[in-house]
Structures are given as C-alpha cells and as structure tokens.
Design an enzyme around this catalytic site. Structure first.
Site, PDB file in Angstrom:
ATOM      1  N   ASP A   7       0.860  -1.201   0.000  1.00 38.74           N
ATOM      2  CA  ASP A   7       0.000   0.000   0.000  1.00 38.74           C
ATOM      3  C   ASP A   7       0.889   1.242   0.000  1.00 38.74           C
ATOM      4  OD1 ASP A   7       0.507   1.105   2.725  1.00 38.74           O
ATOM      5  OD2 ASP A   7      -0.471  -0.714   3.446  1.00 38.74           O
TER       6      ASP A   7
ATOM      7  N   HIS B 163       8.782  -5.157  -1.157  1.00 33.39           N
ATOM      8  CA  HIS B 163       7.880  -6.138  -1.787  1.00 33.39           C
ATOM      9  C   HIS B 163       7.052  -5.520  -2.916  1.00 33.39           C
ATOM     10  CE1 HIS B 163       7.978  -9.037   1.946  1.00 33.39           C
ATOM     11  NE2 HIS B 163       9.098  -9.039   1.260  1.00 33.39           N
TER      12      HIS B 163
ATOM     13  N   CYS C 188       5.860  -4.774 -16.706  1.00 34.02           N
ATOM     14  CA  CYS C 188       5.780  -5.637 -17.888  1.00 34.02           C
ATOM     15  C   CYS C 188       6.763  -6.784 -17.704  1.00 34.02           C
ATOM     16  CB  CYS C 188       6.113  -4.851 -19.149  1.00 34.02           C
ATOM     17  SG  CYS C 188       6.172  -5.924 -20.611  1.00 34.02           S
TER      18      CYS C 188
ATOM     19  N   CYS D 112       9.390  -6.680 -20.865  1.00 36.34           N
ATOM     20  CA  CYS D 112      10.473  -5.695 -21.049  1.00 36.34           C
ATOM     21  C   CYS D 112      10.850  -4.967 -19.762  1.00 36.34           C
ATOM     22  CB  CYS D 112      10.088  -4.681 -22.133  1.00 36.34           C
ATOM     23  SG  CYS D 112       8.886  -3.457 -21.569  1.00 36.34           S
TER      24      CYS D 112
ATOM     25  N   CYS E   1       1.476  -3.608 -22.494  1.00 33.18           N
ATOM     26  CA  CYS E   1       2.539  -2.771 -21.942  1.00 33.18           C
ATOM     27  C   CYS E   1       2.615  -1.480 -22.760  1.00 33.18           C
ATOM     28  CB  CYS E   1       3.866  -3.525 -22.025  1.00 33.18           C
ATOM     29  SG  CYS E   1       5.293  -2.463 -21.711  1.00 33.18           S
TER      30      CYS E   1
ATOM     31  N   CYS F 183       6.305  -1.809 -24.818  1.00 36.43           N
ATOM     32  CA  CYS F 183       6.622  -2.810 -25.855  1.00 36.43           C
ATOM     33  C   CYS F 183       5.378  -3.478 -26.425  1.00 36.43           C
ATOM     34  CB  CYS F 183       7.577  -3.864 -25.300  1.00 36.43           C
ATOM     35  SG  CYS F 183       6.801  -5.049 -24.178  1.00 36.43           S
TER      36      CYS F 183
ATOM     37  N   SER G 161       5.202  -9.881  11.449  1.00 38.64           N
ATOM     38  CA  SER G 161       5.251 -11.133  12.209  1.00 38.64           C
ATOM     39  C   SER G 161       6.635 -11.772  12.187  1.00 38.64           C
ATOM     40  CB  SER G 161       4.234 -12.126  11.636  1.00 38.64           C
ATOM     41  OG  SER G 161       4.554 -12.416  10.286  1.00 38.64           O
TER      42      SER G 161
ATOM     43  N   LEU H 233       1.829  -5.764  17.950  1.00 33.51           N
ATOM     44  CA  LEU H 233       0.693  -6.111  18.797  1.00 33.51           C
ATOM     45  C   LEU H 233       1.044  -7.248  19.742  1.00 33.51           C
ATOM     46  CD1 LEU H 233      -2.226  -5.210  19.141  1.00 33.51           C
ATOM     47  CD2 LEU H 233      -2.889  -6.890  17.421  1.00 33.51           C
TER      48      LEU H 233
ATOM     49  N   ALA I  92      -0.333  -0.280  16.833  1.00 35.47           N
ATOM     50  CA  ALA I  92       0.592   0.641  16.178  1.00 35.47           C
ATOM     51  C   ALA I  92       0.181   2.098  16.381  1.00 35.47           C
ATOM     52  CB  ALA I  92       0.677   0.317  14.681  1.00 35.47           C
TER      53      ALA I  92
HETATM   54  P1  OAD Z   1       1.751 -10.607   8.973  1.00 39.04           P
HETATM   55  O1  OAD Z   1       0.276 -10.727   8.746  1.00 39.04           O
HETATM   56  O2  OAD Z   1       2.561 -11.845   8.851  1.00 39.04           O
HETATM   57  O3  OAD Z   1       2.032  -9.985  10.417  1.00 39.04           O
HETATM   58  C1  OAD Z   1       1.391  -8.844  10.859  1.00 39.04           C
HETATM   59  C2  OAD Z   1       1.879  -8.514  12.254  1.00 39.04           C
HETATM   60  O4  OAD Z   1       1.257  -7.304  12.655  1.00 39.04           O
HETATM   61  C3  OAD Z   1       1.536  -9.573  13.317  1.00 39.04           C
HETATM   62  O5  OAD Z   1       2.688  -9.885  14.086  1.00 39.04           O
HETATM   63  C4  OAD Z   1       0.468  -8.887  14.184  1.00 39.04           C
HETATM   64  O6  OAD Z   1       0.575  -9.233  15.560  1.00 39.04           O
HETATM   65  C5  OAD Z   1       0.808  -7.426  13.991  1.00 39.04           C
HETATM   66  N1  OAD Z   1      -0.356  -6.535  14.133  1.00 39.04           N
HETATM   67  C6  OAD Z   1      -1.649  -6.756  13.811  1.00 39.04           C
HETATM   68  N2  OAD Z   1      -2.405  -5.697  14.067  1.00 39.04           N
HETATM   69  C7  OAD Z   1      -1.578  -4.740  14.577  1.00 39.04           C
HETATM   70  C8  OAD Z   1      -1.762  -3.405  15.046  1.00 39.04           C
HETATM   71  N3  OAD Z   1      -2.952  -2.824  15.040  1.00 39.04           N
HETATM   72  N4  OAD Z   1      -0.665  -2.752  15.507  1.00 39.04           N
HETATM   73  C9  OAD Z   1       0.563  -3.338  15.516  1.00 39.04           C
HETATM   74  N5  OAD Z   1       0.785  -4.591  15.090  1.00 39.04           N
HETATM   75  C10 OAD Z   1      -0.261  -5.288  14.615  1.00 39.04           C
HETATM   76  O7  OAD Z   1       2.267  -9.456   7.984  1.00 39.04           O
HETATM   77  P2  OAD Z   1       3.778  -9.133   7.536  1.00 39.04           P
HETATM   78  O8  OAD Z   1       4.721  -9.457   8.616  1.00 39.04           O
HETATM   79  O9  OAD Z   1       3.764  -7.771   6.978  1.00 39.04           O
HETATM   80  O10 OAD Z   1       4.603 -10.711   1.445  1.00 39.04           O
HETATM   81  O11 OAD Z   1       3.961 -10.162   6.365  1.00 39.04           O
HETATM   82  C11 OAD Z   1       5.177 -10.175   5.668  1.00 39.04           C
HETATM   83  C12 OAD Z   1       4.939 -10.551   4.233  1.00 39.04           C
HETATM   84  O12 OAD Z   1       4.191 -11.760   4.159  1.00 39.04           O
HETATM   85  C13 OAD Z   1       4.090  -9.574   3.458  1.00 39.04           C
HETATM   86  O13 OAD Z   1       4.819  -8.492   2.941  1.00 39.04           O
HETATM   87  C14 OAD Z   1       3.541 -10.411   2.351  1.00 39.04           C
HETATM   88  C15 OAD Z   1       3.135 -11.598   3.182  1.00 39.04           C
HETATM   89  O14 OAD Z   1       2.982 -12.779   2.547  1.00 39.04           O
HETATM   90  C16 OAD Z   1       4.342 -11.072   0.173  1.00 39.04           C
HETATM   91  O15 OAD Z   1       3.221 -11.137  -0.274  1.00 39.04           O
HETATM   92  C17 OAD Z   1       5.564 -11.370  -0.634  1.00 39.04           C
END
Ligand code: OAD
Length: 233
Positions: free
Chosen positions: A92, A107, A115, A118, A134, A137, A175, A200, A217
């Site tokens: 986002d 990410h 694309c 290319c 695209c 190209c 996480s 959290l 957060a």
């Molecule tokens: P996760 O869903 O794995 O973890 C989110 C973390 O945020 C957890 O540890 C929650 O406890 C915490 N959390 C939830 N609500 C919260 C709040 N209000 N305030 C603070 N913390 C909170 O998401 P990511 O760690 O971002 O990648 O996941 C990593 C990657 O896995 C993503 O970028 C994505 C995903 O698959 C790809 O798609 C390549």
C-alpha cells in the site's frame, strides 16, 4: 542518541487503516492460498485470478486512510536530526500518503504495474486485466509490480547497506515470518545497532530484539516517536 534510524514496517502498521494483515485470525492467507495468488507459478497457472486478487486489494488500499502510526513516522522523518529510512514490506502507499518521503518498498507497490516482457513500469490502473498491453513494448504480459514468493525483493543491496549503518533498527507491525526482512534484526544486532520491536504481540523473531513495546501501532508508534524526538533533538 540515534542518528541513523532504519524502520522496517509490515502489515500491522496498516491494520488500523482497515487493511487486513496476512497471518492474524481472518488474515489474507487464511482466505487465499498464497501459492495461487502470490507466486510466479500461480500467475502462470491462472493470471486472471491473480489480477482479481490484486485489483480487489488495490480498491481497498485506495479507500484506506493513513493512521496515526503512519503520521508519526512521517513526523519523525521531518523532525529527527538524522536519517530516517522506512523499508516497508507493505504494497500500500499509506506511508507516502501520510507524508513520508524516504520509503523503500521491498515487496513492490500495488499502485504500480510491471511488464514481464520488457520490465517497463508505470502507474497501475485500478483494474488490471489479462489483455492489457505494456505501454512500452505492447506485450500482453503486464502484472502488478509486487514481489511474489520465490522472487527477490527490491533494493536488497542498498537495504543491507543502510541496516549495517543504522544506529537504531526498529521493526513495526510484522510477524517476522518472511525472509529476508525477518533477518534484518540479526544484521543490525551484528553491526552494533540498538534494536527494537513495536508490535501487537511478540513476533517470531521477538527474542532477537534488545527492546520491545507491545500494543496497537496507532498507540505505541506515536509514543515511541515522541520519545525519540525528545531524546535526540
Ligand atoms: P503478517 O500478517 O505476517 O504480520 C502482521 C503482524 O502485525 C503480526 O505480528 C500482528 O501481531 C501485527 N499486528 C496486527 N495488528 C496490529 C496493530 N494494530 N498494531 C501493531 N501490530 C499489529 O504481515 P507481515 O509481517 O507484513 O509478502 O507479512 C510479511 C509478508 O508476508 C508480506 O509483505 C507479504 C506476506 O505474505 C508477500 O506477499 C511477498
């Protein structure tokens, strides 16, 4: 006093903006199989399904508003007498919409298209389709400019450099289950930085951090930013 601050963010920083996390109860990966929608193989098997998935996420992300955590990090960048870099796993654009300028999307970005033929990149339309061409190209090989499992995240060399150079490494709302991002804390520790987790609940790499603050957060991030600014400025 921390001059160089590197901040890693994950889905938890955008959770209170209404964007779902991945691995919490009801998270994205409890509703979709990541092999179907977040791998090159899933895209090759069924590109329409993958476009539908990211089109829906794009609509949600466009409707979402940056929250107090994004705003506090933007304020930190302006007011801190040193470098602040956000390395985000989020696709986002809420950090930018809150005003942060130094944001690296390891990410990729939901609002950008790529694309596969290319490697041209451009602003994604809200709805991407299989037969989009695209603009460079003309190949019908367009995809969201997001990094899928099995692909190498963006700007890794530069990110490692900045993590090695950090005095303070802070991980927010992630996480700690996806590498290489989950390994940054060990690199920062090895380079002598202070390391801190704001989440959290304790992440999978919680024990690697020197310090942790647990909570939402929108509460813990503004409080922490206030402390840093009071301490260093
Ligand atoms: P996760 O869903 O794995 O973890 C989110 C973390 O945020 C957890 O540890 C929650 O406890 C915490 N959390 C939830 N609500 C919260 C709040 N209000 N305030 C603070 N913390 C909170 O998401 P990511 O760690 O971002 O990648 O996941 C990593 C990657 O896995 C993503 O970028 C994505 C995903 O698959 C790809 O798609 C390549």
């Amino acid at each position: 006093m921390s001059k160089n601050i590197v901040i890693l963010t994950g889905a938890g920083v955008s959770a209170e903006s209404g964007l779902g996390t991945f691995r919490d109860a009801g998270g994205v990966w409890t509703k979709y199989d990541l092999n179907d929608v977040a791998t090159p193989e899933g895209f090759a098997r069924n590109p329409g399904r993958v476009h539908d998935f990211y089109n829906a996420r794009r609509v949600n992300a466009r409707k979402a508003r940056a929250n107090a955590a994004h705003a506090a990090l933007a304020r930190l960048e302006v007011e801190h007498q040193g470098q602040v870099l956000i390395v985000t796993q989020n696709v986002d654009n809420l950090h930018e919409r809150a005003g942060s300028k130094a944001v690296w999307h390891m990410h990729g970005e939901l609002f950008r298209a790529l694309c596969a033929a290319c490697e041209a990149r451009w602003d994604a339309p809200d709805q991407m389709h299989l037969d989009d061409e695209c603009p460079e190209c003309r190949a019908k090989a367009t995809r969201p400019d997001v990094v899928w499992f099995g692909e190498i995240p963006y700007r890794m060399d530069e990110i490692y450099e900045r993590v090695l150079d950090a005095d303070l490494f802070v991980s927010i709302g992630t996480s700690g289950s996806v590498y290489p991002a989950a390994g940054f804390v060990e690199i920062a520790n090895g380079a002598g930085a202070h390391t801190m987790e704001l989440n959290l609940e304790p992440s999978e790499t919680a024990t690697a951090f020197a310090e942790s603050r647990l909570g939402k957060a929108t509460e813990v991030v503004p409080n922490w930013v206030d402390e840093v600014l009071a301490d260093t400025n």
